[in-house]
Motif scaffolding. Sequence first.
Motif, PDB file in Angstrom:
ATOM      1  N   LEU A   6       0.806  -1.219   0.000  1.00 19.60           N
ATOM      2  CA  LEU A   6       0.000   0.000   0.000  1.00 19.60           C
ATOM      3  C   LEU A   6       0.841   1.270   0.000  1.00 19.60           C
ATOM      4  O   LEU A   6       0.386   2.318  -0.478  1.00 19.60           O
ATOM      5  N   LEU A  35       1.326   3.269  -3.328  1.00 12.84           N
ATOM      6  CA  LEU A  35       0.182   3.675  -4.142  1.00 12.84           C
ATOM      7  C   LEU A  35       0.198   5.180  -4.408  1.00 12.84           C
ATOM      8  O   LEU A  35       0.685   5.965  -3.591  1.00 12.84           O
ATOM      9  N   ASP A  36      -0.355   5.564  -5.555  1.00 14.61           N
ATOM     10  CA  ASP A  36      -0.496   6.991  -5.868  1.00 14.61           C
ATOM     11  C   ASP A  36      -1.419   7.657  -4.863  1.00 14.61           C
ATOM     12  O   ASP A  36      -2.274   6.998  -4.244  1.00 14.61           O
ATOM     13  N   VAL A  78      -6.322  -3.747  -4.476  1.00 16.42           N
ATOM     14  CA  VAL A  78      -5.013  -3.215  -4.846  1.00 16.42           C
ATOM     15  C   VAL A  78      -4.311  -4.078  -5.891  1.00 16.42           C
ATOM     16  O   VAL A  78      -3.676  -3.560  -6.815  1.00 16.42           O
ATOM     17  N   SER A 120       3.788   8.128  -4.920  1.00 16.43           N
ATOM     18  CA  SER A 120       4.238   8.058  -3.541  1.00 16.43           C
ATOM     19  C   SER A 120       5.628   8.684  -3.421  1.00 16.43           C
ATOM     20  O   SER A 120       6.475   8.536  -4.306  1.00 16.43           O
ATOM     21  N   GLY A 138      -4.458   5.405  -3.604  1.00 15.01           N
ATOM     22  CA  GLY A 138      -4.908   4.349  -4.493  1.00 15.01           C
ATOM     23  C   GLY A 138      -6.429   4.341  -4.568  1.00 15.01           C
ATOM     24  O   GLY A 138      -7.051   5.386  -4.781  1.00 15.01           O
TER      25      GLY A 138
END
Length: 302
Positions: A68, A71-72, A239, A180, A210
């Motif tokens: 996680l 994630l963007d 995810v 990130s 995300g």
Amino acid sequence: MARANGPRPAAGLLLVDKPQGITSHDVVARVRRGFGTRKVGHAGTLDPMATGLLLIGIEGATRLLTFLVGLDKTYTATIRLGVSTDSDDADGTVTATASADGVTDAAISAGIAALTGDILQVPSTVSAIKVDGKRAYDLARAGESVELKSRPVTVSRFDVLDTRRGDGVIDLDVVVDCTSGTYIRALARDLGAALGVGGHLTALRRSAIGPFLVSDAVALTDGIGAAPVLTPARVATDVLGALTVTEQEATDLRHGKKLAGAAERVASLPVAAIAPDGSLIGVLERRGADLKSAMNMPEEQP
């Protein structure tokens, strides 16, 4: 932390809307007390000044946090042009001021365009990045000179939502989508520097990580221990995507065996292995034409 007599907390992901003025570690401590377990961790910090989404793993779900953190993310923020601080945000000490009255909207747009896309960014000096084993903010607060190297980040959206002018400053309300590791404080600093008037961040809120949204998060209240959590299977599927396996395959994966010739069954890797009962077995990666669990989830205990 000793757990009171009672059932083990369910493993899962807790979405928390962090309030201003506390650290991410403070949130973890509150969740530990609320859920009665020390097995709590988070995926990505927020500065004390910032508010918004924190992803908190509980019990076995802490093992998913590694998937996680990269994630963007999406942020809303307010940038003040005309004032610089030593931390690049409102918690720092003002180091310089310059009238922003002459800065045009066109110049702002050009400055933002230069900070959009694939860029090299030097993180803020007051950051958690380690330099020779020590946090940059600890070195800076001790009066030591800190030089951080630039690193590649991607800012896929940097839009101005509102512009307010007055008293020699310009306040920009913006929304940023980024990879990130992007520092929104550094975007404020670099925009101000490019415009010749300096800049810093006066507000920051993380609205998404995300697929997870702050609108689905819970407040950090005394009753946090009763808050609902997302199951590990739901998190991993959202995810990574999912591969549903048979009972026998689930047993094999739990015993460290490979799924022979199974790589062609998935579109991308890693992928979550989901048992017939809907539980998460683990996260699979490629071993040639086979799949093998790179991370098994502990089976739930009563």
